[in-house]
Motif scaffolding. Structure first.
Motif, PDB file in Angstrom:
ATOM      1  N   MET A  85       9.636  41.881  50.664  1.00 44.34           N
ATOM      2  CA  MET A  85       9.505  41.104  51.513  1.00 44.34           C
ATOM      3  C   MET A  85      10.838  41.331  52.546  1.00 44.34           C
ATOM      4  O   MET A  85      10.173  41.159  53.793  1.00 44.34           O
ATOM      5  CB  MET A  85       9.644  39.837  51.194  1.00 44.34           C
ATOM      6  N   GLU A  86      11.911  42.546  52.371  1.00 44.19           N
ATOM      7  CA  GLU A  86      12.773  42.057  53.902  1.00 44.19           C
ATOM      8  C   GLU A  86      12.034  42.465  55.176  1.00 44.19           C
ATOM      9  O   GLU A  86      12.619  42.738  55.838  1.00 44.19           O
ATOM     10  CB  GLU A  86      14.045  42.362  52.721  1.00 44.19           C
ATOM     11  N   LYS A  87      11.353  43.604  54.598  1.00 51.25           N
ATOM     12  CA  LYS A  87      11.055  44.821  55.562  1.00 51.25           C
ATOM     13  C   LYS A  87       9.887  43.927  56.504  1.00 51.25           C
ATOM     14  O   LYS A  87       9.720  44.582  57.178  1.00 51.25           O
ATOM     15  CB  LYS A  87      10.957  45.956  55.039  1.00 51.25           C
ATOM     16  N   VAL A  88       9.818  43.078  55.588  1.00 52.72           N
ATOM     17  CA  VAL A  88       7.861  42.335  56.497  1.00 52.72           C
ATOM     18  C   VAL A  88       8.522  40.822  57.251  1.00 52.72           C
ATOM     19  O   VAL A  88       9.036  40.550  57.954  1.00 52.72           O
ATOM     20  CB  VAL A  88       7.196  41.181  54.896  1.00 52.72           C
ATOM     21  N   LYS A  89       7.667  41.882  58.832  1.00 54.78           N
ATOM     22  CA  LYS A  89       7.810  41.010  59.835  1.00 54.78           C
ATOM     23  C   LYS A  89       7.065  40.235  60.728  1.00 54.78           C
ATOM     24  O   LYS A  89       6.736  39.547  61.609  1.00 54.78           O
ATOM     25  CB  LYS A  89       8.736  42.225  61.028  1.00 54.78           C
ATOM     26  N   ARG A  90       5.365  40.791  59.795  1.00 55.53           N
ATOM     27  CA  ARG A  90       4.469  40.355  60.815  1.00 55.53           C
ATOM     28  C   ARG A  90       3.201  39.962  59.116  1.00 55.53           C
ATOM     29  O   ARG A  90       2.871  40.462  58.344  1.00 55.53           O
ATOM     30  CB  ARG A  90       4.122  41.606  61.510  1.00 55.53           C
ATOM     31  N   ILE A  91       2.921  39.004  59.260  1.00 56.44           N
ATOM     32  CA  ILE A  91       1.906  38.713  58.051  1.00 56.44           C
ATOM     33  C   ILE A  91       1.090  37.762  58.755  1.00 56.44           C
ATOM     34  O   ILE A  91       1.178  36.722  59.619  1.00 56.44           O
ATOM     35  CB  ILE A  91       2.881  37.314  57.289  1.00 56.44           C
ATOM     36  N   SER A  92      -0.316  38.501  58.187  1.00 55.78           N
ATOM     37  CA  SER A  92      -1.180  37.683  58.582  1.00 55.78           C
ATOM     38  C   SER A  92      -1.923  36.680  57.074  1.00 55.78           C
ATOM     39  O   SER A  92      -1.811  37.373  56.440  1.00 55.78           O
ATOM     40  CB  SER A  92      -2.848  38.464  58.655  1.00 55.78           C
ATOM     41  N   ILE A  93      -2.262  35.337  56.888  1.00 60.08           N
ATOM     42  CA  ILE A  93      -2.778  35.068  55.996  1.00 60.08           C
ATOM     43  C   ILE A  93      -4.387  34.167  56.711  1.00 60.08           C
ATOM     44  O   ILE A  93      -4.599  33.667  57.416  1.00 60.08           O
ATOM     45  CB  ILE A  93      -1.740  33.405  55.831  1.00 60.08           C
ATOM     46  N   VAL A  94      -5.295  34.662  55.917  1.00 60.09           N
ATOM     47  CA  VAL A  94      -6.583  34.519  56.394  1.00 60.09           C
ATOM     48  C   VAL A  94      -7.233  34.046  54.802  1.00 60.09           C
ATOM     49  O   VAL A  94      -6.453  34.473  53.897  1.00 60.09           O
ATOM     50  CB  VAL A  94      -7.795  35.682  56.987  1.00 60.09           C
ATOM     51  N   GLY A  95      -8.181  33.021  54.765  1.00 62.27           N
ATOM     52  CA  GLY A  95      -8.945  32.500  53.871  1.00 62.27           C
ATOM     53  C   GLY A  95      -9.604  31.574  54.028  1.00 62.27           C
ATOM     54  O   GLY A  95      -9.765  30.786  55.983  1.00 62.27           O
ATOM     55  N   GLY A  96     -10.888  30.688  53.884  1.00 66.81           N
ATOM     56  CA  GLY A  96     -11.661  29.857  53.732  1.00 66.81           C
ATOM     57  C   GLY A  96     -10.607  28.035  53.951  1.00 66.81           C
ATOM     58  O   GLY A  96      -9.300  28.375  54.328  1.00 66.81           O
ATOM     59  N   PRO A  97     -11.276  26.709  54.184  1.00 70.03           N
ATOM     60  CA  PRO A  97     -10.927  25.466  55.294  1.00 70.03           C
ATOM     61  C   PRO A  97     -10.300  25.433  53.421  1.00 70.03           C
ATOM     62  O   PRO A  97     -10.833  25.389  52.360  1.00 70.03           O
ATOM     63  CB  PRO A  97     -12.009  25.370  55.061  1.00 70.03           C
ATOM     64  N   GLY A  98      -9.349  25.056  53.598  1.00 69.82           N
ATOM     65  CA  GLY A  98      -8.762  23.743  52.315  1.00 69.82           C
ATOM     66  C   GLY A  98      -8.263  24.590  51.373  1.00 69.82           C
ATOM     67  O   GLY A  98      -7.645  24.477  49.790  1.00 69.82           O
ATOM     68  N   THR A  99      -7.454  26.406  51.563  1.00 70.51           N
ATOM     69  CA  THR A  99      -6.908  26.799  50.681  1.00 70.51           C
ATOM     70  C   THR A  99      -4.827  27.002  50.455  1.00 70.51           C
ATOM     71  O   THR A  99      -4.163  27.535  50.115  1.00 70.51           O
ATOM     72  CB  THR A  99      -7.309  28.481  51.135  1.00 70.51           C
TER      73      THR A  99
END
Length: 176
Positions: free
Chosen positions: A1-15
């Motif tokens: 996770m140290e190299k991760v600089k851009r994260i997209s979180i997607v999913g439905g409502p209430g997740t």
């Protein structure tokens, strides 16, 4: 996770997208952008969609971020610019439970992820929540298939997400 600089979180409502974004931003020292907050002014007034998309596209050019939300008009570019994509792909009942729990706990209170907007609930939103997988969920799956070169985590249960987070960071996901 140290190299991760851009994260997209997607999913439905209430997740729990916004809560996860908040926690990842804190743990990884990344700025967090909630798309619902970009889309809404105080009292749920909507921003013009072209202006909203322009802001989102500017944010994804930044070197570091966590962005939560679907908003299909910019999703393809966000996924392409991501180091990590997290898809919270829960069942309709789990989404409904999440939405109802959030409403009960936050009723008439300002949402922490959308300043100036109080938690609300209506029949249209409940229908959207229950049908999400047949509409937006299919669209996300198609876009994930186009981004197989990316690191993608798909969680079908909140418990699995919580276990991953605890294994990765040695702590539980905190409430916002």
């Amino acid at each position: 996770m140290e190299k991760v600089k851009r994260i997209s979180i997607v999913g439905g409502p209430g997740t729990g997208k916004s809560t996860l974004a908040y926690n990842l931003g804190k743990k990884l020292d990344l700025p967090v952008y909630h798309l619902d907050a970009i889309d809404h002014f105080e009292n749920w007034r909507k921003r013009d969609s072209k202006e909203r998309d322009k802001i989102i596209l500017e944010k994804i050019e930044e070197p570091k971020w966590v962005i939560d939300g679907t908003y299909a008009s910019t999703l393809e570019k966000r996924l392409k610019n991501s180091d990590l994509i997290i898809f919270l792909n829960y069942t309709p009942i789990a989404r409904l439970k999440g939405v109802l729990s959030r409403y009960i706990k936050g009723r008439n209170k300002e949402k922490p992820d959308i300043p100036g907007c109080k938690e609300k609930m209506d029949l249209e939103f409940l229908k959207f929540t229950l049908n999400w997988k047949n509409t937006k969920g299919k669209q996300i799956k198609e876009m994930l298939d186009k981004n197989k070169d990316k690191k993608i985590l798909i969680f079908k249960k909140r418990k699995d997400l919580n276990n991953w987070y605890e294994d990765e960071f040695g702590s539980k996901i905190e409430k916002m």
